[in-house]
Design an enzyme around this catalytic site. Structure first.
Site, PDB file in Angstrom:
ATOM      1  CB  THR A  75      39.147  62.778   3.159  1.00  0.00           C
ATOM      2  OG1 THR A  75      38.661  64.720   3.754  1.00  0.00           O
ATOM      3  CG2 THR A  75      40.344  62.839   2.299  1.00  0.00           C
ATOM      4  CD  GLU A  99      41.668  65.757  10.834  1.00  0.00           C
ATOM      5  OE1 GLU A  99      41.264  65.717  11.729  1.00  0.00           O
ATOM      6  OE2 GLU A  99      41.611  65.051   9.865  1.00  0.00           O
TER       7      GLU A  99
END
Length: 379
Positions: free
Chosen positions: A158, A363
């Site tokens: 990201t 995550e």
């Protein structure tokens, strides 16, 4: 025990909501359609202090707690998951790793520009051949005097092409596997460092995602974060906090889907009545509202523990696991309530549905969260 937000957190929530109504809601669909990273809006968030949420005030940040971060991310995600992911990853991963494990000099060197949004941060753990399996990491850093030479590739990063400051995890003792990983800061423009975009994602299309390629990139030892071979241990703490953020993001998407579905059910008529009056629709809305509330409580509990300096590994994984799966159920039900309209881009629920899927993957997948929770409860 108080389950309500205090006035400071409510004020933050209101400020984000006003901003999103004006600047995010009208533009989110277009960003998604064009896979456009909203640079101007991200810059505005930086000027408002939302890119330095946990950075100390003396370093240019807002100095807020983990609960405030969860509140901000949920509010943004209610309008656009991509923008919420940008804020979550910048604050929690790239900047967060430097804030938690950088030296005082390193924090003063990088955090002020990151907190203001002048520069964006990225975090490089995932590789083409290793995601959940950190032991499979192949990026290598070899010491050469006062410098390190790093070679390897990272993917699904990201801020991968818009970022300027990256925390890169590399193997410094390959024989130790995950216990031989070290973190380094690599900056845009370093010789041998290239950034390439990833296009064609299912969701989070306005979040910049890219690949990082490191071909014998040389960084000074001053760019090393934390102790040698201690990077993975530090990474686990970064991930714990990141899971609270993804949980908050999932709550925001689920809440957005619920609110859109409730409005639609009140306005849409069938058989002479608003469809909200039909028990089948009412039951779906009831389940959505209940699960969103429960997910938010789990997220806020984990954030409160983090803010109090207490252990929160299991609670963060519970929050992330439950909230991400709630988001998938809520967004699916929202499409069902919208019927055929929900299957079109004329309504935002299809975008929420696509965005929500990442929350079960990023995550740490839902499967990994169950492993973590199992270890925590079994000691």
């Amino acid at each position: 025990m108080d389950f309500d937000l205090d006035e400071e957190h409510l004020e933050i929530q209101r400020a984000v909501r006003v901003f999103c109504e004006l600047r995010v809601k009208p533009a989110a669909r277009g960003w998604d359609d064009r896979e456009e990273f909203p640079r101007d809006v991200v810059a505005e968030l930086g000027r408002l202090g939302f890119l330095g949420l946990n950075v100390p005030e003396e370093l240019g940040g807002a100095g807020l707690d983990a609960l405030a971060t969860a509140v901000v991310i949920e509010e943004i995600a209610r309008y656009d998951g991509s923008l919420a992911l940008t804020v979550a990853s910048h604050n929690g991963l790239g900047s967060g790793h430097i804030r938690l494990f950088g030296t005082e000099e390193q924090r003063r060197r990088w955090l002020p520009a990151l907190a203001s949004g002048e520069r964006l941060a990225g975090w490089g753990l995932t590789e083409p051949g290793s995601g959940s399996d950190a032991a499979g990491l192949r990026t290598v850093a070899v010491r050469r005097g006062a410098e390190w030479v790093i070679s390897g590739s990272k993917t699904f990063i990201t801020q991968g092409t818009v970022g300027e400051v990256f925390v890169v995890l590399a193997s410094t003792s390959p024989e130790k596997k995950q216990k031989g990983i070290t973190a380094f800061v690599v900056e845009r423009g370093a010789k041998g460092f290239t950034q390439r975009p990833i296009h064609g994602k299912l969701g989070m299309r306005a979040s910049d995602t890219g690949e990082l390629h490191l071909d014998e990139v040389v960084v000074p030892d001053a760019n090393r974060l934390g102790e040698v071979d201690h990077g993975f241990i530090d990474t686990l703490q970064v991930l714990d906090r990141g899971r609270i953020a993804i949980g908050a993001l999932a709550v925001g998407l689920a809440r957005g889907a619920f609110e859109e579905a409730r409005t639609y059910a009140r306005d849409r008529h069938a058989f002479g009545h608003p469809i909200a009056e039909f028990q089948a629709i009412g039951f779906m809305l009831a389940d959505m509202a209940t699960e969103v509330s429960a997910a938010r409580l789990l997220v806020h509990r984990a954030a409160a523990l983090a803010g109090a300096g207490r252990r929160f590994t299991g609670e963060a994984s519970m929050a992330k696991l439950f909230a991400s799966e709630v988001a998938m159920r809520a967004t699916s039900r929202a499409i069902q309530i919208h019927g055929g309209n929900g299957y079109t881009k004329d309504y935002p629920v299809e975008r929420y549905y696509r965005d929500a899927k990442l929350c079960e993957i990023g995550e740490g997948t839902s499967e990994v969260q169950r492993i973590v929770i199992g270890r925590e409860i079994l000691g």
